[in-house]
Each structure stands twice: as C-alpha cells, then as structure tokens.
Design a protein around this motif. Structure first.
Motif, PDB file in Angstrom:
ATOM      1  N   ALA A 165      55.807  26.135  16.352  1.00 11.97           N
ATOM      2  CA  ALA A 165      56.262  26.782  15.219  1.00 11.97           C
ATOM      3  C   ALA A 165      55.500  27.518  14.132  1.00 11.97           C
ATOM      4  O   ALA A 165      55.942  28.644  13.733  1.00 11.97           O
ATOM      5  CB  ALA A 165      57.255  26.041  14.249  1.00 11.97           C
ATOM      6  N   ARG A 166      54.305  27.215  14.206  1.00 11.92           N
ATOM      7  CA  ARG A 166      53.287  27.847  13.165  1.00 11.92           C
ATOM      8  C   ARG A 166      52.152  28.384  13.937  1.00 11.92           C
ATOM      9  O   ARG A 166      51.349  29.030  12.905  1.00 11.92           O
ATOM     10  CB  ARG A 166      52.893  26.807  12.165  1.00 11.92           C
ATOM     11  CG  ARG A 166      52.277  25.655  12.667  1.00 11.92           C
ATOM     12  CD  ARG A 166      52.017  24.853  11.405  1.00 11.92           C
ATOM     13  NE  ARG A 166      51.206  23.604  11.355  1.00 11.92           N
ATOM     14  CZ  ARG A 166      49.929  23.655  11.532  1.00 11.92           C
ATOM     15  NH1 ARG A 166      48.976  24.500  11.440  1.00 11.92           N
ATOM     16  NH2 ARG A 166      49.169  22.526  11.810  1.00 11.92           N
ATOM     17  N   THR A 167      52.157  28.426  15.190  1.00 15.19           N
ATOM     18  CA  THR A 167      50.986  29.054  16.038  1.00 15.19           C
ATOM     19  C   THR A 167      51.502  30.067  16.655  1.00 15.19           C
ATOM     20  O   THR A 167      52.519  30.328  17.307  1.00 15.19           O
ATOM     21  CB  THR A 167      50.135  28.073  16.506  1.00 15.19           C
ATOM     22  OG1 THR A 167      50.928  27.516  17.397  1.00 15.19           O
ATOM     23  CG2 THR A 167      49.576  27.049  15.492  1.00 15.19           C
ATOM     24  N   THR A 168      50.542  31.034  17.408  1.00 18.96           N
ATOM     25  CA  THR A 168      50.875  32.092  18.401  1.00 18.96           C
ATOM     26  C   THR A 168      50.213  31.869  19.728  1.00 18.96           C
ATOM     27  O   THR A 168      50.729  31.834  20.807  1.00 18.96           O
ATOM     28  CB  THR A 168      50.847  33.251  17.889  1.00 18.96           C
ATOM     29  OG1 THR A 168      49.223  33.534  17.485  1.00 18.96           O
ATOM     30  CG2 THR A 168      51.449  33.677  16.817  1.00 18.96           C
ATOM     31  N   GLY A 169      48.904  31.386  19.630  1.00 21.51           N
ATOM     32  CA  GLY A 169      48.335  31.145  20.726  1.00 21.51           C
ATOM     33  C   GLY A 169      47.991  29.929  21.200  1.00 21.51           C
ATOM     34  O   GLY A 169      48.426  29.021  20.517  1.00 21.51           O
ATOM     35  N   THR A 170      47.458  29.643  22.446  1.00 21.86           N
ATOM     36  CA  THR A 170      47.303  28.397  22.794  1.00 21.86           C
ATOM     37  C   THR A 170      46.172  27.537  22.096  1.00 21.86           C
ATOM     38  O   THR A 170      46.100  26.293  22.052  1.00 21.86           O
ATOM     39  CB  THR A 170      46.918  28.257  24.523  1.00 21.86           C
ATOM     40  OG1 THR A 170      45.792  28.962  24.830  1.00 21.86           O
ATOM     41  CG2 THR A 170      47.944  28.837  25.175  1.00 21.86           C
ATOM     42  N   GLY A 171      45.026  28.423  21.775  1.00 22.32           N
ATOM     43  CA  GLY A 171      43.981  27.611  20.983  1.00 22.32           C
ATOM     44  C   GLY A 171      44.406  27.158  19.755  1.00 22.32           C
ATOM     45  O   GLY A 171      44.111  25.925  19.295  1.00 22.32           O
ATOM     46  N   SER A 172      44.804  27.843  19.030  1.00 18.43           N
ATOM     47  CA  SER A 172      45.473  27.465  17.777  1.00 18.43           C
ATOM     48  C   SER A 172      46.700  26.511  17.820  1.00 18.43           C
ATOM     49  O   SER A 172      46.550  25.561  16.991  1.00 18.43           O
ATOM     50  CB  SER A 172      46.069  28.670  16.785  1.00 18.43           C
ATOM     51  OG  SER A 172      47.177  29.178  17.455  1.00 18.43           O
ATOM     52  N   PHE A 173      47.365  26.343  18.838  1.00 17.18           N
ATOM     53  CA  PHE A 173      48.360  25.462  19.136  1.00 17.18           C
ATOM     54  C   PHE A 173      47.610  24.111  19.346  1.00 17.18           C
ATOM     55  O   PHE A 173      48.300  23.185  18.760  1.00 17.18           O
ATOM     56  CB  PHE A 173      49.287  25.755  20.353  1.00 17.18           C
ATOM     57  CG  PHE A 173      50.146  24.716  20.923  1.00 17.18           C
ATOM     58  CD1 PHE A 173      51.295  24.466  20.207  1.00 17.18           C
ATOM     59  CD2 PHE A 173      49.743  23.793  21.975  1.00 17.18           C
ATOM     60  CE1 PHE A 173      52.067  23.359  20.578  1.00 17.18           C
ATOM     61  CE2 PHE A 173      50.570  22.881  22.267  1.00 17.18           C
ATOM     62  CZ  PHE A 173      51.918  22.701  21.696  1.00 17.18           C
ATOM     63  N   ALA A 174      46.620  24.227  20.062  1.00 17.54           N
ATOM     64  CA  ALA A 174      45.882  22.739  20.462  1.00 17.54           C
ATOM     65  C   ALA A 174      45.519  22.017  19.162  1.00 17.54           C
ATOM     66  O   ALA A 174      45.549  20.946  18.952  1.00 17.54           O
ATOM     67  CB  ALA A 174      44.662  22.856  21.611  1.00 17.54           C
ATOM     68  N   VAL A 175      44.811  22.875  18.196  1.00 15.21           N
ATOM     69  CA  VAL A 175      44.524  22.427  16.963  1.00 15.21           C
ATOM     70  C   VAL A 175      45.639  21.955  16.320  1.00 15.21           C
ATOM     71  O   VAL A 175      45.556  20.804  15.583  1.00 15.21           O
ATOM     72  CB  VAL A 175      43.470  23.426  16.242  1.00 15.21           C
ATOM     73  CG1 VAL A 175      43.043  22.886  14.746  1.00 15.21           C
ATOM     74  CG2 VAL A 175      42.267  23.651  17.239  1.00 15.21           C
ATOM     75  N   ALA A 176      46.526  22.466  15.976  1.00 14.07           N
ATOM     76  CA  ALA A 176      47.877  22.231  15.174  1.00 14.07           C
ATOM     77  C   ALA A 176      48.400  20.958  15.886  1.00 14.07           C
ATOM     78  O   ALA A 176      48.998  20.338  15.036  1.00 14.07           O
ATOM     79  CB  ALA A 176      48.957  23.648  15.240  1.00 14.07           C
TER      80      ALA A 176
END
Length: 259
Positions: free
Chosen positions: A238-249
């Motif tokens: 819900a708060r990210t757009t790409g796969t890299g930021s998603f993994a961290v989130a």
C-alpha cells in the motif's frame, strides 16, 4: 472453509510470543534467499543462524527452537549436510519445516533427494502448488521454481500429503491453504510482488519455523506465519510502487507487528 487473517487473536498472539521468546531458529537455504530469510526472522524478534559450516547441521538443530530446510540449499552444499540437519532435528525432537523448492520441475535426482527428506518427518511442508502436487505424487508441472497451478488446484494434493506424512502442508498462492489432513484453512491476502522478490517464499518457511518454536499447535503456528506475512505484504504494497522498495517495506512491516 474457515479463513484466518491477522485479525484472529491467535495470529497477533503468536507474533507477540515470538517477540517475547526470541527463539533461536536454524536454517539451511540457498544463497539467494538467505539474507531476506534472516531479516524476516529478525524483524519478528527471532534469532536466526543459517548455513552448513563445519558441524552446524549436526549440532544446531538440537539447541534450536525450530529448523527450516529449503532444499535449494543444495545449490551451495552437498546433500549430506542437508540430510544431517533433518536427521538431527528429528532425533532431538525439534520441529522443522521442509521447503521443497523446484521439486517436480524435471530434475529427477534432485526430486528423489527431496522425497528422501520425508523420512525425517518434517513438522510442516510448505511450497507452491506445483511443488506440493508433485511431492504428493501428482503430475510434475513446475517451471523451475515457478508454479503452473493455482493454490486452489493443489488443496486435494496437500490434504493427501498431510495425511501420508503427518505434517501440516501449506500451499502458497493468492490465497494460501493450510491443512493437517483433517482441518483445512484459508489465509487470504498478500501482494502480487511477493512473487517478484527473490526469496520471498523461502523466507515464509523461515517465519513458519519461528512460529513453530513458540506456538504449540503446528497448524496454528503455520497460520500465524502465513497471516502475518500476508498482512505485512498488504501494508508494504500500500505504500510502495516498485519491487525493491516493496522488499524493504515487507521487512519493515513485519518489524512493526505486535509491538
């Protein structure tokens, strides 16, 4: 069919129990998934150790709260340390998770090795629909580590495998299905980017082991891990757009559960 989500008190309670107990969890996994698996466990308060250095596989399972074995550990280890870890866990009475990644994709020698680990009585077997269908004796349909079946397609195979092995069997997908052969529950939710981040499924196996270390009932422990992972993925998505930021989130959101 019963559904379980993070709103179930047993799920939040299970994550809180991991934080309170800080269990030592030992794992063998592939080098691709090791970092995320360790971070997932650390995020919920468990203490991971990963790898087959020296006599780790024969010593660590006896002192661990739980063990997980991702069979793609064979990428960088010979078969014997992997078998030794499973054997040691069973001998010590330590619960352990088998993740038969890529079984059924056509590698006959590898598939036979994975099947041999069932002799050491895993507490939980988790994988995608193609993997678990193949392990249950159905048609091999996987493409490498990717499934060609939906999780719903594999419910019957999972139930049969659970009855045959005595393990809880967990099928990952848009909806996860967990069964002990008698009771089957669904865990909805998650985010499609879990299929686009290397090691996300493997790390779920680690989280199941973390829950097994503190939650007495194996099916409940497996549901705790799946439901927590699903809600963390939803919040990360819900708060990210790409796969890299998603993994961290995803790791961030797991670290914020039950705190």
């Amino acid at each position: 069919m019963e559904e379980i989500t993070y709103e179930d008190p047993a799920v939040a309670g299970g994550i809180a129990a991991i934080r309170a107990g800080s269990p030592f969890v030992y794992g063998l996994t592939n080098y691709v998934a090791a970092n995320l698996s360790a971070n997932v466990l650390l995020a919920v308060g468990a203490g991971p150790a990963i790898g087959a250095a020296a006599d780790f596989p024969t010593v660590f399972p006896a002192g661990a709260g739980a063990v997980w074995i991702n069979t793609a550990a064979l990428i960088s280890n010979p078969a014997e340390p992997v078998t030794a870890a499973a054997r040691a866990a069973r001998a010590a009475g330590t619960r352990w998770v088998l993740d038969p990644v890529a079984v059924g994709a056509g590698a006959v020698e590898y598939d036979a090795f994975v099947a041999s680990l069932l002799d050491h009585r895993p507490t939980v077997i988790r994988g995608n629909a193609s993997e678990l269908t193949a392990l249950a004796g159905g048609d091999s349909t996987g493409r490498g580590v990717e499934t060609t079946l939906s999780s719903a397609d594999a419910v019957g195979a999972a139930e049969e495998l659970a009855r045959r092995t005595g393990a809880v069997v967990a099928v990952s997908g848009p909806t996860d299905y967990l069964t002990d052969g008698t009771r089957t529950v669904a865990v909805p939710g998650g985010d499609v980017r879990l299929t686009q981040v290397t090691g996300a499924g493997c790390s779920l196996g680690a989280l199941i082991a973390g829950a097994l270390a503190v939650v007495p009932d194996a099916l409940t422990a497996t549901a705790v891990a799946h439901a927590a992972y699903a809600v963390a993925a939803e919040r990360a998505g819900a708060r990210t757009t790409g796969t890299g930021s998603f993994a961290v989130a995803l790791v961030d959101e797991l670290s914020l559960l039950a705190v």
